[in-house]
Design a protein around this motif. Structure first.
Motif: not given
Length: 86
Positions: A15, A24, A27-28, A53-54, A62
């Protein structure tokens, strides 16, 4: 045997290559180093958090990227995966 932290690191690395490190990591949804590494012992819960989340941000793309990132690591392993990675 593959560990959840190995899968998390593979997914985050993928990501980062797509979204950039800052985005990245933000967002994790789990604690990562500045480089994007998960340090410590992970459970399926942390893996599921990252996967959800991704997927919330990038949808089916994703999912495809994450599955590709871990495919070689989970092949032949009996490790439980969250729904987003099956």
């Amino acid at each position: 045997m593959v560990e959840y932290s190995d899968l998390i690191n593979a997914i985050v690395a993928k990501m980062i290559s797509i979204l950039g490190k800052e985005k990245a990591i933000s967002i994790a949804g789990v604690q990562l180093s500045e480089e994007g590494a998960f340090n410590g012992t992970a459970t399926i819960k942390e893996l599921e958090t990252i996967a959800k989340n991704y997927v919330n941000v990038a949808g089916s793309v994703a999912k495809m990227l994450m599955k590709g990132a871990i495919a070689s690591k989970v092949e032949g392993q009996s490790i439980e995966l969250p729904e987003e990675l099956r």
